[in-house]
Design a protein around this motif. Structure first.
Motif, PDB file in Angstrom:
ATOM      1  N   ALA A   1      35.540  15.637  70.234  1.00 40.13           N
ATOM      2  CA  ALA A   1      36.310  16.238  71.323  1.00 40.13           C
ATOM      3  C   ALA A   1      37.357  17.224  70.805  1.00 40.13           C
ATOM      4  CB  ALA A   1      36.984  15.147  72.153  1.00 40.13           C
ATOM      5  N   ASN A   2      37.578  17.251  69.511  1.00 42.42           N
ATOM      6  CA  ASN A   2      38.506  18.200  68.910  1.00 42.42           C
ATOM      7  C   ASN A   2      37.900  19.598  68.952  1.00 42.42           C
ATOM      8  OD1 ASN A   2      39.148  19.793  66.264  1.00 42.42           O
ATOM      9  ND2 ASN A   2      40.919  18.477  66.631  1.00 42.42           N
ATOM     10  N   LYS A   3      38.664  20.580  69.430  1.00 46.42           N
ATOM     11  CA  LYS A   3      38.092  21.927  69.590  1.00 46.42           C
ATOM     12  C   LYS A   3      37.601  22.522  68.280  1.00 46.42           C
ATOM     13  CE  LYS A   3      42.268  24.762  69.336  1.00 46.42           C
ATOM     14  NZ  LYS A   3      43.163  25.634  70.062  1.00 46.42           N
ATOM     15  N   TRP A   4      38.335  22.306  67.174  1.00 46.70           N
ATOM     16  CA  TRP A   4      37.894  22.912  65.911  1.00 46.70           C
ATOM     17  C   TRP A   4      36.621  22.247  65.396  1.00 46.70           C
ATOM     18  CZ3 TRP A   4      39.580  27.385  65.978  1.00 46.70           C
ATOM     19  CH2 TRP A   4      40.891  27.706  66.315  1.00 46.70           C
ATOM     20  N   SER A   5      36.464  20.954  65.641  1.00 46.15           N
ATOM     21  CA  SER A   5      35.218  20.279  65.254  1.00 46.15           C
ATOM     22  C   SER A   5      34.051  20.837  66.052  1.00 46.15           C
ATOM     23  CB  SER A   5      35.320  18.771  65.508  1.00 46.15           C
ATOM     24  OG  SER A   5      36.277  18.176  64.683  1.00 46.15           O
ATOM     25  N   ALA A   6      34.235  20.930  67.369  1.00 47.23           N
ATOM     26  CA  ALA A   6      33.168  21.440  68.232  1.00 47.23           C
ATOM     27  C   ALA A   6      32.794  22.870  67.862  1.00 47.23           C
ATOM     28  CB  ALA A   6      33.593  21.357  69.697  1.00 47.23           C
ATOM     29  N   LEU A   7      33.796  23.689  67.563  1.00 46.56           N
ATOM     30  CA  LEU A   7      33.515  25.085  67.212  1.00 46.56           C
ATOM     31  C   LEU A   7      32.890  25.212  65.824  1.00 46.56           C
ATOM     32  CD1 LEU A   7      36.707  26.769  68.701  1.00 46.56           C
ATOM     33  CD2 LEU A   7      34.377  26.821  69.624  1.00 46.56           C
ATOM     34  N   ALA A   8      33.339  24.395  64.872  1.00 45.33           N
ATOM     35  CA  ALA A   8      32.748  24.435  63.527  1.00 45.33           C
ATOM     36  C   ALA A   8      31.283  24.019  63.574  1.00 45.33           C
ATOM     37  CB  ALA A   8      33.534  23.534  62.571  1.00 45.33           C
ATOM     38  N   ILE A   9      30.985  22.978  64.319  1.00 42.32           N
ATOM     39  CA  ILE A   9      29.589  22.540  64.456  1.00 42.32           C
ATOM     40  C   ILE A   9      28.761  23.659  65.086  1.00 42.32           C
ATOM     41  CG2 ILE A   9      28.075  20.944  65.709  1.00 42.32           C
ATOM     42  CD1 ILE A   9      30.226  18.775  65.165  1.00 42.32           C
ATOM     43  N   GLY A  10      29.299  24.304  66.102  1.00 42.95           N
ATOM     44  CA  GLY A  10      28.589  25.412  66.732  1.00 42.95           C
ATOM     45  C   GLY A  10      28.346  26.563  65.774  1.00 42.95           C
ATOM     46  N   ALA A  11      29.338  26.887  64.972  1.00 45.75           N
ATOM     47  CA  ALA A  11      29.187  27.987  64.016  1.00 45.75           C
ATOM     48  C   ALA A  11      28.139  27.668  62.958  1.00 45.75           C
ATOM     49  CB  ALA A  11      30.535  28.293  63.359  1.00 45.75           C
ATOM     50  N   LEU A  12      28.005  26.390  62.618  1.00 45.26           N
ATOM     51  CA  LEU A  12      27.052  25.984  61.574  1.00 45.26           C
ATOM     52  C   LEU A  12      25.631  25.801  62.103  1.00 45.26           C
ATOM     53  CD1 LEU A  12      29.340  23.486  59.644  1.00 45.26           C
ATOM     54  CD2 LEU A  12      28.504  25.711  58.820  1.00 45.26           C
TER      55      LEU A  12
END
Length: 114
Positions: free
Chosen positions: A27-38
């Motif tokens: 639910a952390n925005k940086w986790s969600a965005l990092a996963i998306g970028a990868l």
């Protein structure tokens, strides 16, 4: 029997359930965005930082460490000069990427409609 140390079944509504830690991480925005970028493939730290506009190097490093500790991201070090480190999704990370992509798409489609 459910104890305060663990729960017999995964239920995010139960206070003692360890699955809440994973929910908190995803639910952390940086986790969600990092996963998306990868999702597109392995990336170096600098490329990830440029992709995730606004994240500090410290927060990105902490986020990637947590994702790695929870089995969502692999960190591969290539013994070159200079040192080359890449981050990639594990199978578990790829399985988390799909629902997170739906969430990101929903947010982009509905931002400003409130």
């Amino acid at each position: 029997m459910v104890t305060t140390d663990s729960c017999e079944r995964n239920d995010v509504y139960m206070a003692a359930c360890p699955c809440r830690d994973m929910l908190d991480l995803l639910a952390n925005k940086w986790s969600a965005l990092a996963i998306g970028a990868l999702e597109a493939g392995p990336l170096r730290f600098g490329v990830l930082r440029k992709t995730l506009e606004g994240v500090s190097p410290k927060v990105l490093a902490q986020t990637l460490r947590k994702l790695e500790d929870n089995g969502l991201v692999d960190r591969t070090v290539y013994p070159e000069v200079p040192l080359h480190v890449e981050y990639s999704l594990t199978p578990l990370g790829r399985s988390a990427a799909e629902p997170l992509a739906h969430l990101r798409n929903w947010v982009e489609s509905n931002a400003g409609k409130q």
